[in-house]
Design an enzyme around this catalytic site. Structure first.
Site, PDB file in Angstrom:
ATOM      1  N   SER A 235     112.465  20.061 -57.893  1.00  0.00           N
ATOM      2  CA  SER A 235     111.814  20.678 -56.848  1.00  0.00           C
ATOM      3  C   SER A 235     111.360  22.417 -57.224  1.00  0.00           C
ATOM      4  CB  SER A 235     112.779  20.695 -55.488  1.00  0.00           C
ATOM      5  OG  SER A 235     112.279  21.298 -54.365  1.00  0.00           O
ATOM      6  N   ASP A 442     107.598  10.839 -52.660  1.00  0.00           N
ATOM      7  CA  ASP A 442     107.664  12.323 -52.143  1.00  0.00           C
ATOM      8  C   ASP A 442     106.471  12.836 -51.639  1.00  0.00           C
ATOM      9  OD1 ASP A 442     108.873  14.749 -51.806  1.00  0.00           O
ATOM     10  OD2 ASP A 442     108.439  15.470 -54.086  1.00  0.00           O
ATOM     11  N   HIS A 514     111.656  12.279 -53.379  1.00  0.00           N
ATOM     12  CA  HIS A 514     111.855  13.524 -53.994  1.00  0.00           C
ATOM     13  C   HIS A 514     113.147  13.618 -54.878  1.00  0.00           C
ATOM     14  CE1 HIS A 514     111.040  17.858 -54.067  1.00  0.00           C
ATOM     15  NE2 HIS A 514     112.490  18.130 -54.192  1.00  0.00           N
TER      16      HIS A 514
END
Length: 542
Positions: A235, A442, A514
């Site tokens: 991320s 994601d 994710h």
């Protein structure tokens, strides 16, 4: 219309900005305390004394030497103290917990930077061969989210369970093949803390602090200094890691020119980024393509009004980000974040989908604001006083998985609108390998945008990567059976001639969101292990 509170942890989008302009979101992380009287009996006798000393304002500071090592007892907590002649304002406080996976050696504690910044870390030796396996640093994102999420929910040696009261053995932990450091950074994230209001609000400064931590860590544990070192994360770590790698690279260059006996040249071998935010200009341009034409469309009709409206916002978003790239100022970067996050991600958040895994709905009444019930369990576990004491954390400190003040401080600097990819070109051309991987479910840091920015990365491998054909990736355990197996994903690689994992490699991970190691633990470990040992993920990649 008031937007329901939500936050996006570990992630690309600043949650305070991912709602329509003029509306705000708030942090609603529930804090809970777990009082269990049947665990960690070894610390019970002195836990109350430690808490009393803190509450009464007594430091109880003692220092002494034993067998050539310096020790400190502070607030009832015992640490080994590590200093470094080249970092006179830094010290490392180290303790040895017996939590999570007691079959391996662990260390935890703090990097103290002067008197005001204190970074928490938790380290696990490899289950395989600690003396020869690589050393890996793992970071979660946010900005403002603790790497304990990766530790307890994704790739660490144990997984949170039973509402946060216990952990269970994770057989697919990345510690199966590597020595792994989980670091809470910048300050005020997780158990890291600052005195006197000190803050860190940008990735370049955070990178320098992490470099100092690594130097002190390797000073205390020189046995890892010669082993291959890799930095990894997901991320917003897609922004952190290029800055950290750049700080290491620059320091190594200085040491090559002017050797300094007390400093170690960090053996940086590769960078691994999962579903990261690295080149926002390219990645923001992919939002409508993913939401409307991706493998799990957010909107049913790719030609419908929602998709049409989303596509009209992208040129303005990219124009504003380009201004940030050109001028590198808050005056250009902050408005770019405000506009892109609110206008592109605001409508998507209103759909009720889990932004980290669009195959799922996000039931916040059941799963909490983070869309995963286990995230709340992590707060419960880490706020157990006995866990804190075992980790060398003052019991009065409250753990939060994500700190929204840190998140907003970075956003108000426009940090997430900068092009971190440009920091990677020199490193890649200098031999530091780069792996970008992304789960295809994601939404916030989608795989399309991650592959596209790698295509335009300015490096000597650019044309080779552009010409590379994606090839199927079959995990080793499935491949070994000889039976027909579904691919775990696709691999696209440049460098190595197909006989290595490549110098620049992109992996699409099927049926993962994710947090790839959580959704596809066996496949994630296979990818990680092959990458560390430079073995091709596909026999035909390259």
């Amino acid at each position: 219309m008031k937007v329901s509170p939500f936050i996006i942890p570990l992630l690309c989008v600043s949650p305070s900005l991912a709602s329509p302009v003029g509306e705000q979101t708030v942090l609603g992380l529930a804090q809970s305390r777990l009082s269990s009287g049947d665990a960690y009996h070894a610390v019970n006798d002195w836990l109350d004394d430690a808490k009393k000393a803190i509450l009464q304002g007594k430091q109880n500071l003692e220092k002494w030497y034993h067998d050539g090592k310096e020790y400190i007892k502070q607030n009832g907590l015992l640490y080994e103290l590590v200093s470094h002649p080249s970092f006179d304002e830094h010290q490392l406080r180290v303790t040895e917990p017996a939590l999570c996976d007691t079959t391996v050696q662990q260390y935890s504690g703090y990097l103290d930077i002067a008197d005001d910044k204190h970074l928490f870390f938790w380290f696990f030796e490899s289950r395989n061969s600690p003396s020869t396996d690589p050393l890996v640093l793992w970071l979660n994102g946010g900005p403002g989210c603790s790497s304990s999420t990766g530790l307890l929910f994704e790739l660490g040696p144990c997984s949170i369970t039973d509402g946060g009261k216990n952990t269970t053995f994770n057989k697919h932990s990345w510690t199966s093949t590597a020595n792994v450091i989980f670091l809470d950074q910048p300050v005020n994230v997780g158990f890291s803390y600052a005195e006197d209001g000190t803050t860190v609000n940008n990735s370049p400064l955070a990178g320098k602090d992490v470099y100092a931590f690594l130097e002190l860590f390797l000073s205390r544990f020189p046995e890892y200094a010669e082993q291959a070192f890799h930095i990894s994360g997901e991320s917003y770590a897609g922004t952190y890691l290029p800055n950290i790698a750049n700080a290491i690279w620059d320091a190594n260059k200085r040491l090559s020119l002017v050797p300094t006996p007390h400093l170690k040249k960090i053996n940086l071998q590769s960078i691994l980024i999962g579903n990261g935010l690295t080149d926002p200009y390219v990645q923001m341009g992919s939002v409508a393509d993913y939401a409307c034409d991706g493998p799990y469309p957010v909107y049913d009709d790719p030609l419908g009004p929602e998709c049409a409206a989303l596509r009209t916002k992208i040129p303005t978003c990219q124009r504003m980000i380009k201004s940030c790239y050109n001028y590198q100022s808050r005056l250009t970067c902050v408005p770019a974040l405000l506009y892109c996050n609110s206008q592109l991600f605001g409508p998507l958040m209103q759909t009720g989908r889990n932004p980290y895994d669009v195959r799922r709905k996000c039931d916040r009444a059941k799963d909490g604001d983070l869309c995963y019930e286990q995230m709340n369990w992590i707060d419960v576990y880490m706020n157990d006083d006995k866990v804190k004491v075992a980790l060398g954390v003052d019991p009065y400190r409250t753990f939060q998985s994500c700190n929204m003040e840190v998140n907003q401080a970075f956003a108000l600097q426009g940090d997430g609108a900068h092009n971190s990819a440009e920091l990677l070109s020199e490193l890649v051309d200098g031999g530091v390998r780069l792996l970008i991987y992304a789960g295809n479910a994601d939404m916030v840091c989608n795989y399309m945008g991650n592959e596209r920015w790698l295509e335009v990365l300015d490096s000597s491998f650019k044309s080779e990567f552009a010409a590379a054909t994606p090839m199927p990736w079959i995990i080793a355990s499935a491949d070994a059976t000889g039976a027909p197996s579904r691919p775990a994903g696709q691999v696209r690689s440049a460098g190595g001639g197909g006989f290595t994992a490549g110098n620049v490699t992109f992996v699409t991970v099927f049926e993962a969101g994710h947090m790839v190691p959580h959704d596809q633990p066996e496949a994630a470990l296979d990818m990680f292990s092959r990458w560390l040992y430079n073995a091709p993920l596909s026999l035909h990649s390259g």
